[in-house]
Design an enzyme around this catalytic site. Structure first.
Site, PDB file in Angstrom:
ATOM      1  N   LYS A 614       0.953  -1.091   0.072  1.00  0.00           N
ATOM      2  CA  LYS A 614       0.108   0.009  -0.021  1.00  0.00           C
ATOM      3  C   LYS A 614       1.020   1.142   0.066  1.00  0.00           C
ATOM      4  CE  LYS A 614      -4.388   1.505   1.672  1.00  0.00           C
ATOM      5  NZ  LYS A 614      -5.576   0.781   2.077  1.00  0.00           N
ATOM      6  N   ASP A 710     -10.141   1.656   7.766  1.00  0.00           N
ATOM      7  CA  ASP A 710     -10.121   1.848   6.605  1.00  0.00           C
ATOM      8  C   ASP A 710     -10.707   0.424   6.274  1.00  0.00           C
ATOM      9  OD1 ASP A 710     -10.274   3.063   3.901  1.00  0.00           O
ATOM     10  OD2 ASP A 710      -8.098   2.222   3.785  1.00  0.00           O
TER      11      ASP A 710
END
Ligand SMILES: *[C@@H]1O[C@H](CO)[C@@H](O)[C@H](O)[C@H]1NC(C)=O
Ligand SMILES: *[C@@H]1O[C@H](CO)[C@@H](O)[C@H](O)[C@H]1NC(C)=O
Ligand SMILES: *[C@@H]1O[C@H](CO)[C@@H](O)[C@H](O)[C@H]1NC(C)=O
Ligand SMILES: *[C@@H]1O[C@H](CO)[C@@H](O)[C@H](O)[C@H]1NC(C)=O
Ligand SMILES: *[C@@H]1O[C@H](CO)[C@@H](O)[C@H](O)[C@H]1NC(C)=O
Ligand SMILES: *[C@@H]1O[C@H](CO)[C@@H](O)[C@H](O)[C@H]1NC(C)=O
Ligand SMILES: *[C@@H]1O[C@H](CO)[C@@H](O)[C@H](O)[C@H]1NC(C)=O
Ligand SMILES: *[C@@H]1O[C@H](CO)[C@@H](O)[C@H](O)[C@H]1NC(C)=O
Length: 858
Positions: A614, A710
């Site tokens: 990420k 998230d």
């Protein structure tokens, strides 16, 4: 399968009550009767023993909730019975108890466990026991396989384990086990796998230890830095040995001649020890099956003996960081499967060979810091798999072949510190070239403007050559992290964006260059426009000062790091990747997800593993040390439903990329958004439960608790068996709260999973994660995606469901029609749970541990 299982459950309880003379049919009818009947007997029934064992454990996620006396133990989760003797009479049923990755702790009641007859396989791996290795496990006489890996065990390795005579596999890796390896383990003559990697074992390995272990296939003692032994010659006497992993384990002295006889060897890793002396002649002649050889980081010397060219299956040859001299055996280079050659930091000499271009599968050749001479072979550019070629710090001469990066994979070229001359060729095919280092050679001519066309070129070091002319403006097209052109004879104006956008541009030692921030300003003001010029000078001066300050602080940040790379890579688990490779893989075609905080890339490592990375947009707010501390905390989280953070990368500009383990099936979102969402109800339920367990663990069992913040279906990865792994957590910790909020606010499209109170609450709460979880539950029961990855649109599944739920036939409109009616009742229950989780009012949402309980019996 099912009836077999049941039979074995009954047969064992019968065995336990044999002396009860209970009529046979009664046994078949009710195992409960037999249980209460035999409780007073000396032999406790199996399920009671297992329940005593369970009672000694702390089971935060309720993974053992199905263990109860009302169901036959063969039906309990994580317990498997295999019926060895066909028919009901068999007591030989063997039992597997596999409890890996359940977040268990507690003081194991091994004496209860070991009285379970037929207990053959026991795994307590990947838990958090924090206790000494239970001595009592040595009483588990029927054990065939014992796995205690990575479960926070410490203290000595009990000598008493020598009593486990039937043991075939013993895995104690990744704990804090101390003391010597007890020589008594030699009694385990049937042992095939012995894994003691990554502990704190010390002292000398007793020579007798391995003399009897002649069945061993797999031996791993690596990462026990306090062992201080010569390599035991007895290891060569284990005819079946396939994997011998002894890296970083304090071994000294020479490689014994006996090793030459290990004909079955597939992987030999002796790296990072203190081995000295020559490699014995004939090494490799018999290694017909060897795939990987790693002798790096020792003090081995002398020429590398001929013989290695007979290892026809060899894929990796790693001998870097020794004191080898002479030539690398010529036959090595033409081995048909060879992919990696690492020989840097030795004293090898001779010429680099021409490679068998058409057939070679070489990917990586690193021969830096040796005494190779002669030219760079032109055939390198013809090896289509070649990904990295580095040969810096040698005595290579001649010119650079213009086809050097014609290989479609070539990403890293480093030939700095040699005696190469001529011009820098026009590299036009280098679509994958990330790093080009040609410094400290004799290059002349100009910097080719065509470098600016290479799409992913990021590091350019052309310093200390004899280059002339201007710096091409085309380089401004690149997203550079490093441009070093210092100490050449360049001249002219430096392209403005190069100076303003780059933290790491090095121009010094080129007196002919001019531009802002350089001693030589390009514009000579004319008298006519003096006023204007004065104003311009002031502006320039201010800009210059600002630029200098920015440059200086960037420089300072760069110089703080020990190595010169603008990226710092920190790995918490062994992962075969470097910062440059990571950067090279940030390529649009590797993107598998995107969100408010950045893109997610899928990266295939050299060892065949995959990781998800990420790469976070928002950055620059936290120092390396701060990020590292946060990441360390997150990387310690171990749970079967939490994807491991294997490391992170920090750039000089404060950009952070987090590396997660990856699973082949991809994310839940991939499945939901596929043309047809085919996952059956049981698997959907498994995903929901696993996900809930993972989150409950983060919320309630980590101290301090961890918020995900998230959570969405693209952050739920699926293993082969659809066991889910939560990834993408803790982004706010890597970028800082402020930056996190800023990017949330800037990306209002992506609010599909975000709790409504996010807008006006200061402090994030567990219940916001519960909301996001509820949205995923809705996706699972409706089969409708909450978010379309391509369009970034929300379908607002929550309102969609709310509008229908009170209609007469609401449920039939909501529930996924592709799932059979038999599951309707359970789906209805899960739907109701999902609606509670997505309540507008946070206090009406259930806590995660309650969700787990409800999902266990929907
Ligand atoms: C045990 O498992 C079998 C097969 O999964 C199932 O048919 C049986 O009903 C279960 N028994 C109980 C008491 O749950
Ligand atoms: C372990 O289990 C056994 C058998 O059920 C029981 O008798 C014993 O008290 C337990 N030991 C501990 C320390 O709980
Ligand atoms: C392990 O237990 C000791 C006490 O026995 C405690 O001090 C330590 O904090 C524990 N470690 C972990 C990681 O729980
Ligand atoms: C022990 O368990 C761990 C975690 O489940 C697993 O990765 C490892 O392969 C197991 N060891 C053996 C020898 O099977
Ligand atoms: C090795 O095996 C021999 C023969 O079976 C046995 O006598 C000896 O005790 C064993 N050595 C060890 C250290 O267990
Ligand atoms: C080159 O290799 C030698 C060992 O052979 C090592 O001591 C030295 O540090 C290396 N030089 C560089 C620049 O890495
Ligand atoms: C840039 O090149 C010069 C000259 O080769 C060298 O001294 C300097 O360390 C290089 N800087 C970086 C960051 O590579
Ligand atoms: C949150 O704030 C944004 C704008 O700041 C607004 O568009 C959105 O409707 C708000 N959401 C809620 C649930 O209040």
């Amino acid at each position: 399968m099912a009836p077999r299982r049941r039979r074995s459950a009954y047969s064992v309880s019968m065995a336990a009550t044999n002396r009860g003379y209970l009529p046979f049919f009664l046994l078949l009818l009710s195992p409960l009767i037999t249980t209460s009947y035999s409780a007073a007997e000396a032999e406790q029934p199996v399920h009671e023993l297992l329940l005593s064992f369970k009672a000694s454990l702390h089971d935060p996620s309720g993974a053992l909730a199905t263990w109860s006396s009302s169901t036959p133990y063969c039906n309990w989760s994580h317990v498997t019975c295999t019926d060895a003797a066909a028919g009901i009479a068999g007591v030989n049923s063997s039992i597997t108890v596999s409890l890996q990755g359940l977040g268990l702790s507690g003081d194991i009641n091994a004496s209860a466990l070991c009285r379970v007859p037929g207990l053959a396989d026991l795994s307590l791996a990947s838990n958090a026991f924090n206790q000494t290795v239970p001595l009592q496990l040595s009483r588990c006489a029927s054990l065939v396989s014992l796995n205690l890996s990575s479960a926070f065990f410490w203290g000595p390795l009990p000598e008493q384990f020598a009593a486990l005579a039937g043991l075939v596999s013993l895995d104690l890796s990744g704990n804090d086990i101390e003391g010597t390896v007890p020589p008594g383990l030699a009694a385990l003559r049937g042992l095939q796998t012995l894994d003691l990697r990554g502990n704190r074992l010390s002292g000398v390995l007793h020579p007798a230890l391995f003399r009897n272990l002649t069945s061993l296939h797999y031996l791993d003692l690596s990462g026990n830095h306090f062992l201080e032994s010569p390599l035991p010659p007895e290891l060569g006497g284990m005819p079946s040995l396939r994997w011998l992993l002894l890296q970083g384990a304090g071994f000294s002295g020479a490689i014994p001649d006996t090793f030459l006889a290990l004909e079955q060897l597939q992987v030999l890793d002796l790296s990072m020890n203190s081995l000295t002396g020559p490699v014995p002649p004939g090494f490799g002649l018999k290694f017909q099956k060897l795939l990987s050889l790693d002798l790096s980081g020792n003090g081995l010397s002398g020429p590398f003996p001929d013989g290695v060219e007979r290892c026809l299956m060899l894929q990796r040859f790693e001998v870097q960081g020794n004191a080898f001299t002479g030539e690398i055996p010529a036959g090595l280079w033409s081995l048909p499967d060879l992919q990696v050659v690492r020989a840097e930091d030795n004293r090898f000499s001779g010429r680099l060979p021409e490679f068998p271009a058409g057939v070679s599968r070489l990917e990586q050749v690193q021969v830096d810091n040796n005494s190779f001479s002669g030219g760079i072979p032109r055939s390198i550019g013809l090896v289509r798999t070649m990904y990295r070629f580095s040969a810096s710090l040698n005595e290579l001469d001649g010119s650079l072949p213009d086809n050097l990066c014609d290989s479609p994979a070539m990403s890293i070229i480093d030939v700095s510190h040699n005696a190469i001359s001529g011009t820098i060729p026009e590299f036009s095919n280098c679509k994958r070239l990330v790093s080009l280092r040609l410094s400290s050679n004799g290059f002349t001519g100009t910097i080719p403007a065509s470098l600016g066309d290479l799409p992913v070129l990021t590091y350019i070091d052309l310093s200390s050559n004899g280059l002339t002319g201007a710096i091409p403006a085309e380089l401004q097209n690149l997203k550079l992290a490093l441009l070093n052109v210092s100490y050449n004879r360049l001249s002219g104006r430096v392209p403005a964006e190069l100076v303003s956008d780059l933290p790491a541009v090095f121009l010094q030692g080129n007196p002919g260059l001019c531009g802002p921030g350089l001693p030589n300003d390009c514009d000579m003001p004319s008298r006519k426009h003096q006023g204007l010029a004065l104003a311009a000078t002031v502006v320039l001066f201010i800009t210059g000062a600002v630029l200098l300050a920015v440059g200086a602080s960037a420089m300072y940040r760069r110089l703080q790091g020990k190595n010169s790379s603008p990226w710092k890579l920190v790995l918490f688990h062994p992962t075969k990747i470097t910062a440059e490779e990571l950067f090279a893989a940030f390529h649009e075609k590797n993107v598998i997800g995107r969100g408010a905080f950045g893109k997610v890339y899928l990266i295939a490592l050299q060892d065949g593993q995959n990781v998800a990375v990420k790469r976070l947009f928002c950055s620059g707010k936290l120092t390396f040390r701060e990020v590292k501390n946060e990441m360390k905390v997150l990387a310690k989280i171990r749970h079967k439903n939490i994807a491991k953070i294997t490391g992170f990368c920090y750039s000089s500009e404060g950009e952070v990329s987090v590396i997660y383990e990856y699973f082949q099936r991809g994310s839940l979102q991939d499945m939901i958004c596929a043309a047809k969402f085919t996952l059956g109800w049981n698997d959907r339920l498994k995903v929901a439960l696993g996900l809930a367990q993972g989150l409950a663990y983060l919320h309630h069992d980590c101290t301090p608790g961890v918020l995900h913040r998230d959570l969405k279906s693209s952050n739920v990865l699926l293993a082969d068996d659809f066991e889910p792994r939560v990834a993408g957590f803790g982004v706010h910790r890597a970028v800082g709260e402020k930056a996190y909020r800023a990017s949330l606010d800037s990306d209002l499209n992506q609010r599909c999973y975000v709790a409504p109170e996010q807008n006006f609450t200061k402090n994030p709460t567990n219940l916001m994660d519960v909301y996001s979880f509820g949205v995923i539950l809705l996706e699972l029961v409706t089969g409708r995606p909450a978010e379309q990855p391509a369009s970034k649109d929300c379908s607002d599944i929550v309102s969609w469901v709310r509008r229908r739920i009170n209609l007469i036939d609401g449920a039939s409109q909501i529930l996924d029609p592709s799932i059979s009616h038999t599951a309707q009742q359970e789906m209805q229950t899960v739907l109701e749970l999902a609606v509670r989780c997505t309540s507008v009012k946070p206090d009406q949402r259930p806590a995660m541990y309650e969700v787990v309980r409800l999902l266990q019996a929907p």
